[in-house]
Motif scaffolding. Structure first.
Motif, mmCIF file in Angstrom:
data_model
loop_
_atom_site.group_PDB
_atom_site.id
_atom_site.type_symbol
_atom_site.label_atom_id
_atom_site.label_comp_id
_atom_site.label_asym_id
_atom_site.label_seq_id
_atom_site.Cartn_x
_atom_site.Cartn_y
_atom_site.Cartn_z
ATOM 1 N N LYS A 175 -32.481 -38.523 63.840
ATOM 2 C CA LYS A 175 -32.212 -38.487 62.400
ATOM 3 C C LYS A 175 -30.737 -38.259 62.084
ATOM 4 O O LYS A 175 -30.216 -38.734 61.084
ATOM 5 N N LYS A 176 -30.092 -37.475 62.932
ATOM 6 C CA LYS A 176 -28.662 -37.186 62.750
ATOM 7 C C LYS A 176 -27.883 -38.373 63.319
ATOM 8 O O LYS A 176 -27.836 -38.549 64.551
ATOM 9 N N LEU A 177 -27.268 -39.179 62.449
ATOM 10 C CA LEU A 177 -26.595 -40.390 62.930
ATOM 11 C C LEU A 177 -25.216 -40.090 63.519
ATOM 12 O O LEU A 177 -24.607 -39.069 63.206
ATOM 13 N N ILE A 178 -24.746 -41.000 64.374
ATOM 14 C CA ILE A 178 -23.383 -40.882 64.907
ATOM 15 C C ILE A 178 -22.490 -41.964 64.313
ATOM 16 O O ILE A 178 -21.283 -41.852 64.300
ATOM 17 N N TRP A 179 -23.085 -43.005 63.845
ATOM 18 C CA TRP A 179 -22.356 -44.139 63.254
ATOM 19 C C TRP A 179 -22.002 -43.744 61.826
ATOM 20 O O TRP A 179 -22.874 -43.361 61.051
ATOM 21 N N PRO A 180 -20.732 -43.811 61.485
ATOM 22 C CA PRO A 180 -20.310 -43.247 60.198
ATOM 23 C C PRO A 180 -20.728 -44.094 59.001
ATOM 24 O O PRO A 180 -20.535 -43.667 57.868
ATOM 25 N N HIS A 181 -21.296 -45.273 59.268
ATOM 26 C CA HIS A 181 -21.586 -46.157 58.140
ATOM 27 C C HIS A 181 -23.078 -46.307 57.867
ATOM 28 O O HIS A 181 -23.518 -47.327 57.347
ATOM 29 N N GLY A 182 -23.860 -45.299 58.235
ATOM 30 C CA GLY A 182 -25.280 -45.335 57.884
ATOM 31 C C GLY A 182 -26.130 -46.158 58.829
ATOM 32 O O GLY A 182 -25.681 -46.582 59.899
ATOM 33 N N ASP A 183 -27.354 -46.375 58.449
ATOM 34 C CA ASP A 183 -28.311 -47.040 59.334
ATOM 35 C C ASP A 183 -28.771 -48.368 58.733
ATOM 36 O O ASP A 183 -29.931 -48.744 58.841
ATOM 37 N N LEU A 188 -23.137 -51.906 69.616
ATOM 38 C CA LEU A 188 -21.970 -52.238 70.421
ATOM 39 C C LEU A 188 -22.288 -51.978 71.886
ATOM 40 O O LEU A 188 -22.895 -50.957 72.225
ATOM 41 N N SER A 189 -21.863 -52.905 72.745
ATOM 42 C CA SER A 189 -22.109 -52.706 74.178
ATOM 43 C C SER A 189 -20.817 -52.821 74.961
ATOM 44 O O SER A 189 -19.937 -53.628 74.626
ATOM 45 N N VAL A 190 -20.705 -51.991 75.985
ATOM 46 C CA VAL A 190 -19.564 -52.025 76.892
ATOM 47 C C VAL A 190 -20.114 -52.234 78.304
ATOM 48 O O VAL A 190 -21.069 -51.569 78.696
ATOM 49 N N TRP A 191 -19.536 -53.177 79.020
ATOM 50 C CA TRP A 191 -19.889 -53.369 80.428
ATOM 51 C C TRP A 191 -18.611 -53.227 81.245
ATOM 52 O O TRP A 191 -17.559 -53.746 80.837
ATOM 53 N N THR A 192 -18.661 -52.530 82.356
ATOM 54 C CA THR A 192 -17.476 -52.501 83.231
ATOM 55 C C THR A 192 -17.872 -52.913 84.638
ATOM 56 O O THR A 192 -18.982 -52.646 85.083
ATOM 57 N N GLN A 193 -16.936 -53.591 85.290
ATOM 58 C CA GLN A 193 -17.086 -53.881 86.723
ATOM 59 C C GLN A 193 -16.579 -52.671 87.463
ATOM 60 O O GLN A 193 -15.577 -52.100 87.039
ATOM 61 N N PRO A 194 -17.186 -52.250 88.535
ATOM 62 C CA PRO A 194 -18.375 -52.870 89.117
ATOM 63 C C PRO A 194 -19.641 -52.055 88.904
ATOM 64 O O PRO A 194 -20.630 -52.386 89.540
ATOM 65 N N ASN A 195 -19.670 -51.035 88.018
ATOM 66 C CA ASN A 195 -20.848 -50.172 88.103
ATOM 67 C C ASN A 195 -21.373 -49.543 86.816
ATOM 68 O O ASN A 195 -22.038 -48.516 86.896
ATOM 69 N N SER A 196 -21.077 -50.112 85.642
ATOM 70 C CA SER A 196 -21.619 -49.436 84.453
ATOM 71 C C SER A 196 -21.865 -50.354 83.274
ATOM 72 O O SER A 196 -21.312 -51.457 83.191
ATOM 73 N N TRP A 197 -22.715 -49.874 82.352
ATOM 74 C CA TRP A 197 -22.894 -50.478 81.037
ATOM 75 C C TRP A 197 -23.345 -49.397 80.063
ATOM 76 O O TRP A 197 -23.852 -48.341 80.495
ATOM 77 N N HIS A 198 -23.131 -49.665 78.780
ATOM 78 C CA HIS A 198 -23.297 -48.649 77.748
ATOM 79 C C HIS A 198 -23.663 -49.329 76.449
ATOM 80 O O HIS A 198 -23.066 -50.349 76.101
ATOM 81 N N HIS A 199 -24.606 -48.752 75.726
ATOM 82 C CA HIS A 199 -24.955 -49.305 74.421
ATOM 83 C C HIS A 199 -24.780 -48.229 73.354
ATOM 84 O O HIS A 199 -25.294 -47.117 73.494
ATOM 85 N N PHE A 200 -24.069 -48.592 72.291
ATOM 86 C CA PHE A 200 -23.778 -47.666 71.197
ATOM 87 C C PHE A 200 -24.561 -48.102 69.963
ATOM 88 O O PHE A 200 -24.306 -49.175 69.407
ATOM 89 N N CYS A 201 -25.521 -47.274 69.555
ATOM 90 C CA CYS A 201 -26.317 -47.554 68.358
ATOM 91 C C CYS A 201 -25.903 -46.573 67.254
ATOM 92 O O CYS A 201 -25.098 -45.669 67.470
ATOM 93 N N CYS A 202 -26.483 -46.741 66.103
ATOM 94 C CA CYS A 202 -26.080 -45.888 64.987
ATOM 95 C C CYS A 202 -26.515 -44.435 65.199
ATOM 96 O O CYS A 202 -25.941 -43.508 64.632
ATOM 97 N N ASP A 203 -27.530 -44.235 66.031
ATOM 98 C CA ASP A 203 -28.086 -42.886 66.187
ATOM 99 C C ASP A 203 -27.921 -42.303 67.588
ATOM 100 O O ASP A 203 -28.110 -41.105 67.786
#
Lengths: 410, 410, 410
Positions: free
Chosen positions: A288-296, A302-317
């Motif tokens: 319920k407590k959002l992290i995205w400053p522009h609401g839901d 947003l997704s970040v992928w790095t070589q050779p060993n990671s990925w990350h997904h950023f959602c509003c919450d």
């Protein structure tokens, strides 16, 4: 030591657009090469700043036989040290994480400051110098809250990755988040196959029902807002342009960054399914407590992928972040962490089981696929196969691996 | 076969007063070298005469891939044989211990006498000679009731160790004891780290509460009656001299024997805590039937340590004896046996659980420490570290290992 | 790749009438040689036609790191393919057996016909040719219903084995049978020791009470009808001649075939115990629906043994068939299948537990013996031992192994 002649020979056989020769995936020699040479020559994603939130918090990062302590100092800075006592070599931190005012070896109670300095060592010979016996440092860098380490004495540059990643994820402010859930999954498959699995959604349909709930029809790695011409018929040029204008208003930096100039990072804002605003079972926020400053109301993440060993997904919450580390030629650790706003209250604002349900299911499905992949490659009947049009990012991963391997071999 | 070039190179890097280079502890090659070369060139402690008490009793001793049958013959003599049938090589004795009139192979029922002679082999070709097909002997020696074997065809001398050890432990008369309890603990650590752990009490404080109950403030390896100047303030020169006089009256041979002239044995009488007369939880005897001929008023015990794989503590009521055997580069078997007077009755005179409680707890604590040690040494950040002033006997062990390794390599 | 110099050296030490040198049984190099070279140069028994009874049925056969799909096509023909997708190498069939209209890879859903042709592969580059990307075939032959595969590109001849085996087992008509029970047993022993164990009954007495219930006093490999002069006193020349006449009347081809002209098959009709007509606990048929066309009055059964990995017993009511496959230097898979008439009804005509009881018990006993054998051979005290007069078929197996190993090394 090792000369890795067989590795060189196999690297010479690599063909563009094709999978690697068998032994680069499955041999024990390739595992030794990867963990002792190739992976030590590059930056590896370890964890987020939220994993070592307060001074004294430490996190154990492991690569092959190496263990690294990542620890936040009294000054707030994050440092990394080899996790081996300078006395008789005992492992100092023997839990995945911990916290304390000092780093004290459990064997003979030598103790070190959070900055690695040796503070106490009883009964040593007179000519013993404490100043020479601090913990040995490991290179570490903070990219907008994502921590990367490098086990080389001469780490490669990291500035461009830091600039690009920091700029795009700054909005989510990882410094104000906390770890809400984390779990480890061990795949009986080579780490490169676990990575290749992550780099395409050619396998998603039928295999990943939970994940596809909240993604648009193209999954990852295909349908980008910038290039979404074969997507949903209701989305045309006009819709895309409206979205762009909307983002500009919000000050969101949203251009696709895709391994620019040979760099090892990719950042993309992707469309979610119509009505979905987070990568959850029902597309609604799991916290319920959002992290995205522009609401839901925003149907992207947003997704970040790095070589050779990671990925990350950023959602509003929430943020979900993945690291891949080899354990053996045919064994790989996938660690998944879910982060929420530091003020969110478990049981009130979020339920960890629900928060993590999409990726727990998806990871388990991918584990099986990677294991089938590894098992089949062992066959004498295996030949490097052709990647499909939807596997270009697999080719990008493979090419990064081959290039770095060749560089490391000199 | 193997040439062990890497071992030679690592041995050349050993520095006085420092731990060994990493690969001598953790590499598979070092494990092969230790079990196939170094440990086969020296005498190894196996068990006591109480483990093969009656004619026909046998005990299985294992080193790496080798299994040796230690068996007491009808004539009372103890002999040792390779535990492999001369027919098709099957293991003859497949339990840790046993007893019988013959040694009979379970595969095709060839049977051998307790002296190793082949007695029965059905349906063999006419030119088969039984006399040539007895069990192959292994060198074995009895040192006052402690049995040592050597897998070399040319065992090194053992006379000085036999003389020194026999003289001091004769008083306890192992021939009149029985095994009251025994258990195996597997450490996930190299055998040399398990040994190094045993050779110092620098780690004892905080780690070993049960053990320190009954030891004087200095633990093992430090506070000897002969040199106890920083001990309890109530013990001065006068107290020590009184103790010596007392021992002389009892005819107890009690000088410290410490690896004399390059030999591999150490014998020491150590102080127990004030009021304690045995290494038990409360310092009182754990067995009512004593083995010490002078009663239960003596606040000392006798300890024997041998290079490279054993230690033994002799108390007024029981003996506890330890053997260390490598199972893999990172796996070691620690076998602990508790002996009491042969006439003591379980449940009446002693309770095995209580008898063994101090060392079961201590072994488990040491297991963890050795495992931390092994885990940390695997790191690329490990460098050989400096031993403290209280680790001189660790240095002695290390030096023995290095010397014998170099000799074995020729 | 590997040169196997040590293998050549060990093969040169092999002595007639003796077991192999140690490392040929127990070393990792020998395991690699066996699974990557020697066993790939010969025909290996995989399963029966009853294991792939209907079109679309498949059976997974594994040798070392190789998995082979044996599949019956729509045309009724049985074919074999490497079980690895031509796309990214994933294992296609991930269960021991299965059935379906196509072979579909679970990773990206490429699908192949039962004849191995690639039928569907979505989103491939324009120059990708489906016709070039079918499954890779493996040589397979049907010997009277027993299926043999060879992983070599140039399989050795198989005609004589097919002729001899087909002729003798035709009477049992494997095409009209079904698999009634099957189970896998993993021995902690080298595969060659599992085979040697099978090739003699010198160990049977005392070790195999269940098996000996229904066999005549000589067990396998000794008392043949043709040469049964030291058998039961009631059987003389006259009885044997009467039996032969009886067989001739039934049109049964019954001469002993024993590795003729260097071939790798042995076929023998053996005597059962007086009154016994099947290899069951009580000697009576375990399935009411018989497969032997001449009723249940015949006190013999037919056995087929092949080098290097199978044996089979044909009784009047059932067939039991065994395959041996190495899993590691010290680990071997023994798969046992019981077949009955396809019209027999479980629970009515047969009880799988009773049907399989003799060999489940016997296999377990043999597992233990093979494990003792392997454990003992590890010893430095092991020397190649002499085979007894009753172990001539062990020598035949050993000689086959050595000959094929030398041929494979060139």
């Amino acid at each position: 030591m090792h000369h890795f002649d067989a590795i060189s020979a196999q690297l010479a056989q690599v063909r563009a657009g094709h999978t690697l020769p068998r032994d680069l995936y499955v041999s024990d020699e390739a595992f030794r090469f990867d963990t002792q040479v190739m992976l030590k020559s590059v930056w590896l994603y370890a964890c987020t700043v939220a994993h070592v939130k307060k001074p004294g918090d430490w996190y154990q990062f492991e690569l092959g036989r190496n263990s690294v302590i990542i620890v936040r100092g009294r000054d707030g800075a994050v440092r990394a040290f080899h996790n081996t006592c300078t006395h008789r070599g005992a492992k100092i931190c023997n839990q995945p994480t911990g916290s304390g005012g000092r780093l004290t070896c459990p064997y003979h109670f030598w103790s070190f400051g959070l900055d690695g300095k040796l503070l106490a060592a009883r009964g040593m010979p007179d000519d013993f110098e404490k100043a020479q016996n601090g913990l040995r440092p490991v290179a570490i860098e903070n990219l907008g809250g994502l921590l990367f380490v490098c086990l080389s004495d001469n780490p490669p540059p990291i500035d461009r990755a830091r600039a690009d990643i920091s700029a795009q994820i700054a909005l989510y402010d990882l410094d104000r988040m906390k770890v809400a859930d984390q779990y480890d999954l061990v795949d009986q498959a080579n780490w490169k196959l676990v990575m290749e699995n992550n780099r395409e959604c050619y396998h998603c349909e039928s295999n990943h029902p939970e994940l596809l709930n909240s993604l648009d029809g193209n999954g990852f790695g295909k349908g980008l807002p910038e290039d979404n011409r074969d997507g949903d018929a209701t989305q045309g040029e006009a819709a895309i342009e409206a979205m762009r204008a909307h983002w500009r208003e919000l000050g969101i930096y949203r251009d696709l960054v895709e391994f620019p100039d040979g760099w090892w990072h990719r950042v993309a804002r992707i469309n979610l399914a119509p009505g979905a605003v987070s990568q959850t079972m029902d597309g609604k926020p799991a916290c319920k407590k959002l992290i995205w400053p522009h609401g839901d109301r925003e149907e992207t993440s947003l997704s970040v992928w790095t070589q050779p060993n990671s990925w990350h997904h950023f959602c509003c919450d929430h943020v979900v972040t993945f690291s891949v580390m080899p354990l053996a030629a045919d064994k790989t650790l996938l660690r998944t962490s879910w982060l929420v706003h530091e003020d969110a209250v478990e049981g009130v604002d979020y339920d960890p089981a629900y928060l993590s349900s999409v990726w727990r299911a998806t990871n388990e499905q991918d584990r099986l696929l990677a294991e089938y992949n590894h098992a089949g490659i062992l066959s004498d009947g295996y030949r490097p196969g052709r990647y499909s049009n939807e596997e270009k990012l697999v080719e990008a991963f493979k090419t990064f691996y081959v290039d770095k391997a060749l560089e490391a071999l000199g």
